[in-house]
Design a protein around this motif. Structure first.
Motif, PDB file in Angstrom:
ATOM      1  N   THR A 142     -31.644 -12.704 -20.871  1.00  0.00           N
ATOM      2  CA  THR A 142     -32.648 -13.747 -20.660  1.00  0.00           C
ATOM      3  C   THR A 142     -32.227 -14.982 -21.446  1.00  0.00           C
ATOM      4  O   THR A 142     -32.188 -14.960 -22.679  1.00  0.00           O
ATOM      5  CB  THR A 142     -34.039 -13.284 -21.119  1.00  0.00           C
ATOM      6  OG1 THR A 142     -34.398 -12.097 -20.407  1.00  0.00           O
ATOM      7  CG2 THR A 142     -35.077 -14.361 -20.840  1.00  0.00           C
ATOM      8  N   GLY A 143     -31.881 -16.035 -20.723  1.00  0.00           N
ATOM      9  CA  GLY A 143     -31.451 -17.252 -21.382  1.00  0.00           C
ATOM     10  C   GLY A 143     -32.615 -18.004 -22.012  1.00  0.00           C
ATOM     11  O   GLY A 143     -33.768 -17.876 -21.582  1.00  0.00           O
ATOM     12  N   LYS A 144     -32.314 -18.783 -23.024  1.00  0.00           N
ATOM     13  CA  LYS A 144     -33.321 -19.592 -23.692  1.00  0.00           C
ATOM     14  C   LYS A 144     -32.877 -21.049 -23.716  1.00  0.00           C
ATOM     15  O   LYS A 144     -31.702 -21.351 -23.913  1.00  0.00           O
ATOM     16  CB  LYS A 144     -33.549 -19.092 -25.125  1.00  0.00           C
ATOM     17  CG  LYS A 144     -34.166 -17.697 -25.218  1.00  0.00           C
ATOM     18  CD  LYS A 144     -34.423 -17.314 -26.671  1.00  0.00           C
ATOM     19  CE  LYS A 144     -35.064 -15.938 -26.759  1.00  0.00           C
ATOM     20  NZ  LYS A 144     -35.335 -15.540 -28.167  1.00  0.00           N
ATOM     21  N   GLU A 145     -33.830 -21.935 -23.511  1.00  0.00           N
ATOM     22  CA  GLU A 145     -33.524 -23.358 -23.526  1.00  0.00           C
ATOM     23  C   GLU A 145     -33.305 -23.838 -24.957  1.00  0.00           C
ATOM     24  O   GLU A 145     -34.051 -23.485 -25.874  1.00  0.00           O
ATOM     25  CB  GLU A 145     -34.672 -24.129 -22.891  1.00  0.00           C
ATOM     26  CG  GLU A 145     -34.411 -25.620 -22.790  1.00  0.00           C
ATOM     27  CD  GLU A 145     -35.487 -26.333 -22.007  1.00  0.00           C
ATOM     28  OE1 GLU A 145     -35.702 -27.535 -22.268  1.00  0.00           O
ATOM     29  OE2 GLU A 145     -36.096 -25.698 -21.130  1.00  0.00           O
ATOM     30  N   ILE A 146     -32.245 -24.628 -25.136  1.00  0.00           N
ATOM     31  CA  ILE A 146     -31.947 -25.175 -26.455  1.00  0.00           C
ATOM     32  C   ILE A 146     -32.738 -26.475 -26.614  1.00  0.00           C
ATOM     33  O   ILE A 146     -32.635 -27.376 -25.771  1.00  0.00           O
ATOM     34  CB  ILE A 146     -30.443 -25.452 -26.616  1.00  0.00           C
ATOM     35  CG1 ILE A 146     -29.634 -24.179 -26.341  1.00  0.00           C
ATOM     36  CG2 ILE A 146     -30.134 -25.995 -28.008  1.00  0.00           C
ATOM     37  CD1 ILE A 146     -28.142 -24.390 -26.387  1.00  0.00           C
ATOM     38  N   PRO A 147     -33.515 -26.614 -27.661  1.00  0.00           N
ATOM     39  CA  PRO A 147     -34.294 -27.851 -27.854  1.00  0.00           C
ATOM     40  C   PRO A 147     -33.394 -29.074 -27.917  1.00  0.00           C
ATOM     41  O   PRO A 147     -32.270 -29.028 -28.419  1.00  0.00           O
ATOM     42  CB  PRO A 147     -35.025 -27.613 -29.175  1.00  0.00           C
ATOM     43  CG  PRO A 147     -35.052 -26.118 -29.336  1.00  0.00           C
ATOM     44  CD  PRO A 147     -33.790 -25.622 -28.705  1.00  0.00           C
ATOM     45  N   LEU A 148     -33.903 -30.188 -27.407  1.00  0.00           N
ATOM     46  CA  LEU A 148     -33.132 -31.423 -27.355  1.00  0.00           C
ATOM     47  C   LEU A 148     -32.687 -31.868 -28.745  1.00  0.00           C
ATOM     48  O   LEU A 148     -31.546 -32.310 -28.931  1.00  0.00           O
ATOM     49  CB  LEU A 148     -33.967 -32.529 -26.699  1.00  0.00           C
ATOM     50  CG  LEU A 148     -33.319 -33.907 -26.609  1.00  0.00           C
ATOM     51  CD1 LEU A 148     -32.031 -33.837 -25.798  1.00  0.00           C
ATOM     52  CD2 LEU A 148     -34.288 -34.916 -25.992  1.00  0.00           C
ATOM     53  N   GLU A 149     -33.575 -31.703 -29.746  1.00  0.00           N
ATOM     54  CA  GLU A 149     -33.192 -32.147 -31.089  1.00  0.00           C
ATOM     55  C   GLU A 149     -32.035 -31.328 -31.647  1.00  0.00           C
ATOM     56  O   GLU A 149     -31.224 -31.832 -32.426  1.00  0.00           O
ATOM     57  CB  GLU A 149     -34.389 -32.073 -32.045  1.00  0.00           C
ATOM     58  CG  GLU A 149     -35.042 -30.709 -32.160  1.00  0.00           C
ATOM     59  CD  GLU A 149     -36.157 -30.487 -31.163  1.00  0.00           C
ATOM     60  OE1 GLU A 149     -37.020 -29.630 -31.422  1.00  0.00           O
ATOM     61  OE2 GLU A 149     -36.159 -31.195 -30.133  1.00  0.00           O
ATOM     62  N   HIS A 150     -31.936 -30.074 -31.225  1.00  0.00           N
ATOM     63  CA  HIS A 150     -30.830 -29.233 -31.689  1.00  0.00           C
ATOM     64  C   HIS A 150     -29.499 -29.695 -31.080  1.00  0.00           C
ATOM     65  O   HIS A 150     -28.478 -29.785 -31.778  1.00  0.00           O
ATOM     66  CB  HIS A 150     -31.094 -27.770 -31.335  1.00  0.00           C
ATOM     67  CG  HIS A 150     -32.209 -27.157 -32.117  1.00  0.00           C
ATOM     68  ND1 HIS A 150     -32.555 -25.827 -32.018  1.00  0.00           N
ATOM     69  CD2 HIS A 150     -33.070 -27.697 -33.013  1.00  0.00           C
ATOM     70  CE1 HIS A 150     -33.574 -25.586 -32.823  1.00  0.00           C
ATOM     71  NE2 HIS A 150     -33.899 -26.701 -33.428  1.00  0.00           N
ATOM     72  N   THR A 151     -29.500 -29.965 -29.793  1.00  0.00           N
ATOM     73  CA  THR A 151     -28.256 -30.393 -29.150  1.00  0.00           C
ATOM     74  C   THR A 151     -27.817 -31.753 -29.682  1.00  0.00           C
ATOM     75  O   THR A 151     -26.621 -32.001 -29.873  1.00  0.00           O
ATOM     76  CB  THR A 151     -28.427 -30.457 -27.623  1.00  0.00           C
ATOM     77  OG1 THR A 151     -29.472 -31.387 -27.297  1.00  0.00           O
ATOM     78  CG2 THR A 151     -28.778 -29.095 -27.062  1.00  0.00           C
ATOM     79  N   PRO A 205     -27.146 -34.980 -22.023  1.00  0.00           N
ATOM     80  CA  PRO A 205     -27.559 -33.883 -21.148  1.00  0.00           C
ATOM     81  C   PRO A 205     -29.074 -33.836 -21.018  1.00  0.00           C
ATOM     82  O   PRO A 205     -29.804 -34.014 -21.988  1.00  0.00           O
ATOM     83  CB  PRO A 205     -27.035 -32.631 -21.875  1.00  0.00           C
ATOM     84  CG  PRO A 205     -25.944 -33.136 -22.747  1.00  0.00           C
ATOM     85  CD  PRO A 205     -26.355 -34.511 -23.150  1.00  0.00           C
ATOM     86  N   THR A 206     -29.524 -33.618 -19.793  1.00  0.00           N
ATOM     87  CA  THR A 206     -30.958 -33.497 -19.562  1.00  0.00           C
ATOM     88  C   THR A 206     -31.432 -32.114 -19.934  1.00  0.00           C
ATOM     89  O   THR A 206     -30.638 -31.178 -20.060  1.00  0.00           O
ATOM     90  CB  THR A 206     -31.283 -33.760 -18.084  1.00  0.00           C
ATOM     91  OG1 THR A 206     -30.599 -32.780 -17.297  1.00  0.00           O
ATOM     92  CG2 THR A 206     -30.805 -35.156 -17.666  1.00  0.00           C
ATOM     93  N   SER A 207     -32.757 -31.948 -20.043  1.00  0.00           N
ATOM     94  CA  SER A 207     -33.292 -30.647 -20.458  1.00  0.00           C
ATOM     95  C   SER A 207     -32.965 -29.570 -19.458  1.00  0.00           C
ATOM     96  O   SER A 207     -32.823 -28.398 -19.806  1.00  0.00           O
ATOM     97  CB  SER A 207     -34.813 -30.742 -20.645  1.00  0.00           C
ATOM     98  OG  SER A 207     -35.427 -31.123 -19.420  1.00  0.00           O
ATOM     99  N   SER A 208     -32.798 -29.951 -18.160  1.00  0.00           N
ATOM    100  CA  SER A 208     -32.478 -28.934 -17.156  1.00  0.00           C
ATOM    101  C   SER A 208     -31.082 -28.389 -17.312  1.00  0.00           C
ATOM    102  O   SER A 208     -30.764 -27.311 -16.827  1.00  0.00           O
ATOM    103  CB  SER A 208     -32.646 -29.529 -15.747  1.00  0.00           C
ATOM    104  OG  SER A 208     -31.728 -30.594 -15.573  1.00  0.00           O
TER     105      SER A 208
END
Length: 328
Positions: A170-179, A314-317
């Motif tokens: 199960t993948g998890k989205e990486i928060p924008l502030e982290h990237t 990179p966008t959130s998607s």
């Protein structure tokens, strides 16, 4: 015709009773009556045809060493091992490091399904993940299947073992502030580009490609420029670099297409521009790198700090692991 019968013991296991030259022989098979029936039929056939042999007294540890020696790719010249070196290393680690300490002193003929179940329970109690437990039992099952084929066992006690259920990733989205923090750290650590006398942001480009595609490291290193299909906004994944070799995927699912997000496209264009820029003097430069060359792994590329900051983030998607697109 040889005589025989099936007896259910107080433990719940089934045993078979048959006669060889007038002498009674007992073998405990396990909790399955169907396996006991198959075992009795096989033993009676062996007695009738004169092929019966006394059940093997070889221990599991001794058989495992012989089995591994037979399957060792380094010792098999004909290619009959059917195991890749990496697979063999994992099988060896599982059998000698986990199975042998628990069941190594048991004879092959005495192994039962409940013994394998106890091994699985011990691995789980030791904190092993379900996938790790399954990877340990898999070579045991294959090895015991060979023992059945060779007539050392009547049935495979690991065939119906109580394995933990397989778990889907199960993948998890990486928060924008982290990237953004990762990109900033890579830019800060970037060495100086000797051609432009400015920060070499190749790692930032590589990170953007990895982030937007969700490819594994070996798949990223195996990308070629011809794999990038800008007309259909896709990247074709057909190979991976593993252990100093380009390899085909192990399954059909490994050959797939992933979306080409704008952030990935921008990063690849920067890598392509830098690859052309680094063509040795005197060699005719084309408008794009050769389609056979690596899109990421074999070219040391960078982007100026100004272009890195202006490039679309990179966008959130695109932070998620990209879903696989069925091969066409």
């Amino acid at each position: 015709m040889a005589r025989g019968s099936i007896v259910k013991r107080q433990s719940g296991n089934y045993a078979i009773v048959y006669y060889v030259d007038g002498k009674q022989k007992w073998e405990t098979i396990g909790p399955s009556r169907r396996e006991a029936e198959r075992a009795l039929t096989a033993r009676k056939r062996e007695v009738d045809t004169g092929t019966w042999r006394e059940p093997s007294s070889e221990t599991l540890a001794a058989y495992a060493k012989r089995w591994l020696a037979h399957r060792d790719p380094a010792r098999v010249q004909s290619g009959r091992t059917r195991l890749a070196p990496s697979t063999f290393a994992e099988y060896r680690r599982a059998l000698l490091g986990h199975v042998a300490p628990q069941l190594g002193e048991r004879t092959l003929a005495s192994l039962r399904t409940e013994d394998v179940d106890r091994l699985i329970a011990a691995l789980e109690a030791d904190g092993k993940a379900p996938g790790t437990v399954r990877n340990i039992v898999t070579p045991l099952r294959k090895m015991l299947a060979d023992a059945v084929r060779q007539g050392k066992l009547v049935a495979n006690p690991a065939a119906s073992a109580d394995l933990p259920p397989a778990q889907d990733f199960t993948g998890k989205e990486i928060p924008l502030e982290h990237t953004n923090a990762i990109r900033a750290a890579l830019a800060e650590l970037a060495p100086t580009d000797p051609l432009r006398n400015e920060p070499d942001l190749f790692s930032v480009c590589f990170f953007d490609v990895a982030l937007g595609t969700g490819l594994r490291l070996g798949e990223l290193r195996g990308l070629r420029w011809r794999d990038v299909d800008r007309d259909h906004r896709l990247i074709r994944v057909e190979r991976a670099y593993s252990r100093r070799q380009l390899r085909q995927p192990k399954s059909e699912a490994g050959v797939r297409s992933v979306p080409l997000f704008p952030s990935v496209d921008a990063a690849l264009r920067e890598l392509a521009a830098r690859a052309v820029e680094r063509v040795p003097y005197g060699v005719r430069r084309s408008s794009a790198p050769d389609s056979r060359t690596s899109a990421t792994g074999s070219t040391t590329s960078a982007t100026p700090a100004s272009r890195a900051s202006s490039r679309q983030a990179p966008t959130s998607s695109s932070f998620r692991r990209s879903p696989a697109t069925p091969a066409r």
